[in-house]
Design a protein around this motif. Structure first.
Motif, PDB file in Angstrom:
ATOM      1  N   ASP A  45       0.857  -1.178   0.000  1.00  0.00           N
ATOM      2  CA  ASP A  45       0.000   0.000   0.000  1.00  0.00           C
ATOM      3  C   ASP A  45       0.894   1.229   0.000  1.00  0.00           C
ATOM      4  O   ASP A  45       1.742   1.375   0.876  1.00  0.00           O
ATOM      5  CB  ASP A  45      -0.903  -0.014   1.236  1.00  0.00           C
ATOM      6  N   CYS A  46       0.744   2.067  -1.007  1.00  0.00           N
ATOM      7  CA  CYS A  46       1.614   3.225  -1.137  1.00  0.00           C
ATOM      8  C   CYS A  46       0.835   4.371  -1.773  1.00  0.00           C
ATOM      9  O   CYS A  46       0.159   4.176  -2.776  1.00  0.00           O
ATOM     10  CB  CYS A  46       2.811   2.852  -2.012  1.00  0.00           C
ATOM     11  N   ILE A  47       0.923   5.546  -1.163  1.00  0.00           N
ATOM     12  CA  ILE A  47       0.296   6.731  -1.754  1.00  0.00           C
ATOM     13  C   ILE A  47       1.398   7.556  -2.402  1.00  0.00           C
ATOM     14  O   ILE A  47       2.354   7.968  -1.743  1.00  0.00           O
ATOM     15  CB  ILE A  47      -0.478   7.546  -0.705  1.00  0.00           C
ATOM     16  N   LEU A  48       1.245   7.775  -3.715  1.00  0.00           N
ATOM     17  CA  LEU A  48       2.201   8.557  -4.486  1.00  0.00           C
ATOM     18  C   LEU A  48       1.491   9.777  -5.057  1.00  0.00           C
ATOM     19  O   LEU A  48       0.286   9.954  -4.844  1.00  0.00           O
ATOM     20  CB  LEU A  48       2.799   7.707  -5.611  1.00  0.00           C
ATOM     21  N   SER A  49       2.193  10.582  -5.808  1.00  0.00           N
ATOM     22  CA  SER A  49       1.607  11.798  -6.363  1.00  0.00           C
ATOM     23  C   SER A  49       0.463  11.508  -7.336  1.00  0.00           C
ATOM     24  O   SER A  49      -0.408  12.346  -7.524  1.00  0.00           O
ATOM     25  CB  SER A  49       2.680  12.626  -7.067  1.00  0.00           C
ATOM     26  N   ASP A  50       0.454  10.330  -7.948  1.00  0.00           N
ATOM     27  CA  ASP A  50      -0.603  10.007  -8.909  1.00  0.00           C
ATOM     28  C   ASP A  50      -1.736   9.187  -8.297  1.00  0.00           C
ATOM     29  O   ASP A  50      -2.606   8.708  -9.008  1.00  0.00           O
ATOM     30  CB  ASP A  50      -0.027   9.285 -10.123  1.00  0.00           C
ATOM     31  N   GLY A  51      -1.735   8.980  -6.982  1.00  0.00           N
ATOM     32  CA  GLY A  51      -2.819   8.260  -6.325  1.00  0.00           C
ATOM     33  C   GLY A  51      -2.304   7.155  -5.428  1.00  0.00           C
ATOM     34  O   GLY A  51      -1.129   7.098  -5.078  1.00  0.00           O
ATOM     35  N   ARG A  52      -3.207   6.277  -5.080  1.00  0.00           N
ATOM     36  CA  ARG A  52      -2.900   5.182  -4.159  1.00  0.00           C
ATOM     37  C   ARG A  52      -2.702   3.893  -4.949  1.00  0.00           C
ATOM     38  O   ARG A  52      -3.515   3.538  -5.800  1.00  0.00           O
ATOM     39  CB  ARG A  52      -4.061   5.016  -3.174  1.00  0.00           C
ATOM     40  N   HIS A  53      -1.636   3.187  -4.634  1.00  0.00           N
ATOM     41  CA  HIS A  53      -1.310   1.924  -5.292  1.00  0.00           C
ATOM     42  C   HIS A  53      -1.353   0.827  -4.239  1.00  0.00           C
ATOM     43  O   HIS A  53      -0.722   0.944  -3.191  1.00  0.00           O
ATOM     44  CB  HIS A  53       0.084   1.996  -5.922  1.00  0.00           C
ATOM     45  N   MET A  54      -2.088  -0.253  -4.546  1.00  0.00           N
ATOM     46  CA  MET A  54      -2.239  -1.338  -3.585  1.00  0.00           C
ATOM     47  C   MET A  54      -2.096  -2.677  -4.283  1.00  0.00           C
ATOM     48  O   MET A  54      -2.441  -2.825  -5.460  1.00  0.00           O
ATOM     49  CB  MET A  54      -3.627  -1.282  -2.924  1.00  0.00           C
ATOM     50  N   VAL A  55      -1.607  -3.654  -3.535  1.00  0.00           N
ATOM     51  CA  VAL A  55      -1.653  -5.042  -3.959  1.00  0.00           C
ATOM     52  C   VAL A  55      -2.440  -5.765  -2.882  1.00  0.00           C
ATOM     53  O   VAL A  55      -2.046  -5.799  -1.718  1.00  0.00           O
ATOM     54  CB  VAL A  55      -0.249  -5.667  -4.127  1.00  0.00           C
TER      55      VAL A  55
END
Length: 195
Positions: A45-55
């Motif tokens: 789970d990672c929030i970056l400048s382009d949104g949230r990315h999850m596996v």
């Protein structure tokens, strides 16, 4: 940025099994309860400048999710890009949607699953790459054949090796392994096995 912070598998352009979510148009109804924080197993789970990315972990295989809009006050919509991987994208979104709706895990749709033969061949190609990328030694095609491809067989030496079908097959596999390393891996992410 490090691979830990932004794994390449989150790039929806490279991994079409990534489900892309964004805010639905404001005219749509009340937000559907869609709380990914409550998913039982969150592998990344990672929030970056382009949104949230999850596996998201699942018995049927992980779900890769890119949530471009993180506001909880808006309904979310699936974004399915119309490209050569549209069917993979559609199946990945359908698989996640079924799970969010309470359906049992499914391995039929979503991520690419190589057959046992494809898995053995891909493992062989990776073994060849491991052997050829060793900085200490650069094995010959004969050594690669003897160690990896024809382990329990007797293969000729000298002129017999140079004109053999075993050598031609070994050279083809070495070439395929190098192509896999330099770009063909992207076709694997799309679910296509070459060769």
């Amino acid at each position: 940025m490090s691979p830990t912070d932004a794994p390449a598998s989150w790039l929806a352009t490279l991994l079409p099994a990534t489900v892309v979510l964004d805010a639905a148009p404001p005219e749509f109804a009340e937000p559907f309860p869609f709380d990914l924080d409550r998913w039982p197993v969150i592998l990344a789970d990672c929030i970056l400048s382009d949104g949230r990315h999850m596996v998201l972990g699942d018995d049927g295989g992980p779900h890769h999710v890119w949530q471009r809009h993180v506001s909880r006050s808006r309904s979310l919509a699936y974004i399915i890009v119309r490209d050569d991987a549209i069917e993979t994208r559609r199946r990945a979104a359908q698989r996640l949607d079924r799970r969010l709706g309470g359906a049992a895990p499914s391995q039929r749709v979503g991520a690419f699953r190589p057959t046992p033969f494809q898995r053995r061949r891909l493992n062989l190609l990776l073994d060849i790459l491991d052997l050829t990328q060793t900085p200490d030694e650069r094995p010959t095609s004969y050594e690669i054949a003897r160690r990896l491809i024809y382990r329990n067989a007797t293969i000729g030496r000298g002129q017999e090796w140079k004109s053999s079908t075993e050598r031609r097959r070994t050279l083809r596999l070495i070439g395929q392994a190098r192509r896999l390393m330099t770009g063909d891996y992207r076709s694997l992410l799309r679910g296509v096995v070459k060769g």
